[in-house]
Motif scaffolding. Structure first.
Motif, PDB file in Angstrom:
ATOM      1  N   VAL A  15       4.276   2.549   5.922  1.00  0.00           N
ATOM      2  CA  VAL A  15       3.090   1.686   5.858  1.00  0.00           C
ATOM      3  C   VAL A  15       1.929   2.407   6.556  1.00  0.00           C
ATOM      4  N   PRO A  16       0.763   2.480   5.938  1.00  0.00           N
ATOM      5  CA  PRO A  16      -0.347   3.282   6.501  1.00  0.00           C
ATOM      6  C   PRO A  16      -1.056   2.643   7.688  1.00  0.00           C
ATOM      7  N   PHE A  17      -0.506   1.628   8.278  1.00  0.00           N
ATOM      8  CA  PHE A  17      -1.086   1.033   9.484  1.00  0.00           C
ATOM      9  C   PHE A  17       0.047   0.529  10.366  1.00  0.00           C
ATOM     10  N   PRO A  58       0.824  -1.213   0.000  1.00  0.00           N
ATOM     11  CA  PRO A  58       0.000   0.000   0.000  1.00  0.00           C
ATOM     12  C   PRO A  58       0.857   1.262   0.000  1.00  0.00           C
ATOM     13  N   TRP A  59       0.446   2.224  -0.765  1.00  0.00           N
ATOM     14  CA  TRP A  59       1.195   3.479  -0.846  1.00  0.00           C
ATOM     15  C   TRP A  59       1.021   4.279   0.425  1.00  0.00           C
TER      16      TRP A  59
END
Length: 438
Positions: free
Chosen positions: A99-101, A42-43
């Motif tokens: 990483v978005p999480f 994921p971007w």
């Protein structure tokens, strides 16, 4: 290894070529990984991965550049290997900050990421250096242990069973994302070190074989400096081709520079050596071109044989053609203006055909291939008589008759260049010998 010490490092060109190939393959593989990451992560997480992949490419090409440079030292490669495994450990264990999480760093161990270490080890096998492979295993184990130690020091890490060890408790621990199984980590390190040791042994064996081939190639190359290519191949394939002396007919040729001593007195040693190298190179090339064997250089001259160690059926013709070509080539060489101070150097050549003995002479510690017999003496005497006769080349009637009997097309043309001067008396021999002059 003794052979490696004698040859310096004959595998260095192969090592550099293999390392370059490995770096090209590595760059292509990392570019492919970058493409996969673009679609699978994921971007903006791929941006951090791109940076790490670029650092891997940069490390690889820097290692190759240093290895091929004149100032590079062996320990530099060990440093690059350590940096490689350190970067890989960081890549596998440190969480991607883009990483978005959020996820716990310990969870990275659940993916069996240590398998990537074996890819780096396989790449090290390309360069034929067992110690470097072994160092790769040690570096990988060290870097992985440091990474595991960092994870163990995180406050939420769990690595001990709190109570009785049973299936239920084990499943509870495994289900916790911050759990680290120390037994599994120890097995990973053991397998990594064992694999590195086995791979190092395999590379060591391959290096020995490669060195042995390099030694054989060097020996064959040395043989080709004295023998025709086919003869050198025969000598390289036989374990002891001259164990028993053999007798057969061969042609023997002696060549010498007339007035060289006087010439060398008026020139510097460096000029003298330069001239000898040019003349020796010119004559040796002619000998080889006519399938002759360069027996030895004798001061400012040489001795060559045609039909040793084995006769070919064209030996007399080859010797006769070589004698004529030597005279003509030396004349052209003089006309090129190579000689200074106008000194009149001349080339004297004598050639004869007859029985010779071919074999080893010397002791067990020092053997030398030798061609012996009256034919050798006669050829040497003919070369010396050229000064008395006033010509450049003398060939015995025996050589000419043997060449004509071989019925080679060019012999008739050479025959027209030769003039019979009748029988002459050679020093140290009874009777007279029919000879021809060029």
């Amino acid at each position: 290894m003794d052979s490696e010490l004698e040859l310096g490092n004959p595998l260095r060109p192969e090592e550099l070529a293999a390392q370059k190939t490995a770096m090209i393959g590595r760059s292509v593989a990392l570019a492919f990984i970058a493409v996969l990451v673009t679609f699978l992560s994921p971007w903006p997480a791929p941006l951090f991965t791109y940076l790490l992949l670029f650092m891997f490419v940069l490390l690889g090409w820097c290692a190759w550049f240093v290895a091929k440079s004149d100032w590079g030292r062996p320990w530099h490669q060990y440093g690059f290997v350590l940096a490689d495994f350190a970067l890989l450990s960081f890549t596998l264990l440190y969480p991607n900050p883009l990483v978005p999480f959020d996820y716990p760093p310990q969870f990275a161990l659940r993916y069996g990421s240590l398998i990537y270490f074996f890819v780096l080890l396989a790449g090290l096998a390309y360069v034929y250096q067992p110690r470097l492979v072994l160092w790769g295993g040690v570096s990988g184990a060290l870097c992985w242990m440091i990474g595991i130690g960092w994870l163990l020091n995180l406050p939420d890490t769990v690595f001990e069973h709190p109570g009785e060890i049973n299936f239920e408790n084990a499943m509870v621990l495994v289900s916790r994302p911050t759990f680290i199984d120390l037994g599994e980590r120890a097995q990973e390190l053991a397998v990594l070190l064992i694999a590195a040791g086995l791979l190092a042994l395999a590379v060591r064996r391959s290096r020995k074989i490669a060195l042995r081939q390099a030694v054989l190639a060097r020996e064959k190359e040395n043989l080709q400096r004295y023998f025709p290519r086919k003869t050198a191949q025969m000598l390289a394939e036989r374990s002891d081709p001259f164990s028993t002396p053999r007798e057969h007919n061969s042609a023997v040729l002696f060549a010498d520079l007339v007035a060289f001593t006087t010439w060398s007195e008026k020139h510097t040693p460096s000029e003298t050596i330069e001239l000898l190298r040019e003349v020796h190179g010119l004559l040796a090339e002619i000998v080889f071109r006519h399938n002759g064997t360069l027996d030895k250089f004798i001061g400012d001259g040489l001795m060559a044989t045609f039909g040793t160690p084995e006769p070919t059926g064209q030996d007399a013709s080859n010797a006769l053609a070589a004698m004529v070509e030597m005279s003509e080539a030396f004349t052209r060489w003089k006309q090129d203006g190579r000689l200074s101070h106008g000194m009149d150097l001349r080339l004297a050549v004598g050639a004869h055909y007859g029985p010779v003995v071919v074999g080893n002479i010397g002791t067990r510690k020092r053997l030398e291939f030798a061609v012996l017999g009256d034919t050798v003496n006669v050829a040497s005497r003919l070369e010396g008589v050229t000064r008395e006769v006033g010509c450049s080349c003398l060939a015995s009637a025996a050589l000419l008759e043997a060449a004509e009997a071989e019925q080679r097309d060019d012999v008739a043309g050479i025959r027209t260049k030769l003039i019979s001067i009748g029988p002459i008396k050679l020093r140290g021999r009874d009777g007279e010998l029919d000879v021809y002059r060029l």
